[in-house]
Design an enzyme around this catalytic site. Sequence first.
Site: not given
Ligand code: SAH
Length: 222
Positions: A70
């Site tokens: 993010s």
């Molecule tokens: N906060 C993270 C950014 C995450 S991007 C950072 O700082 O790097 C969003 C993430 O959510 C991805 O890794 C994706 O795989 C995950 N994601 C998507 N759907 C999900 C679900 N149902 N349960 C858990 N994680 C999920």
Amino acid sequence: MRQFDLVGIGMTSQRTRDRLVRRLRERGITSANVLGAMGSVPRHIFIDEALAHRAYEDNSLPIGHGQTISQPFVVALMTQTLLNVPRARVLEVGTGSGYQTAVLASLQGDVKRIFSVERLAVLIERAEERLRALRFRNVRFRHGDGYQGWIEEGPFDGILVTAAPLEVPEALLDQLTVGGRMVVPVGGGDVQELKVYDRTSSGVRVETVEYVRFVPLVKGTR
Ligand code: SAH
């Protein structure tokens, strides 16, 4: 275990992070505790080496598998919004690189324990390694579907969702304490509404605080 460069040199130095913190302040982040955390977490170790020189730009960046780390401003805004009051137990949905997790984990005092759920096994393994290398001991990880939350560890005083569902999962609202707050991007388009849900003794209050871009929250695990 992978080796991480924990030594600040060149683009990874404290001065570069201080510049990012100044920018966040200019954009309206006011919490000293959040700014302190943003200034202390080495974002470059959450990014592949090829992109690490861009770690302290205020942008989201690819982390592989179609996912992104993010944008620092959004991490700071979501964290500040979650922490209008201290939140002892926090659930994070969507660990990704683990960067947002590390920011939460550095807010000792405001946050005591973090429970982080990620659906992609490859990503959660690496996030776990990074947080271990940074010596954070107040985080537990789970490879699972965040739509379900983490029932065994709930309820939570705070829930931070870093991928966008079309609608807010009921299971997550059910895992909020009275007085608890969830910060979550909601919607299916390119741009989603960043919403705040507050559970009170008389029900749930909701408010939109910003417009953001997140990858979708996807059902199931891989
Ligand atoms: N906060 C993270 C950014 C995450 S991007 C950072 O700082 O790097 C969003 C993430 O959510 C991805 O890794 C994706 O795989 C995950 N994601 C998507 N759907 C999900 C679900 N149902 N349960 C858990 N994680 C999920």
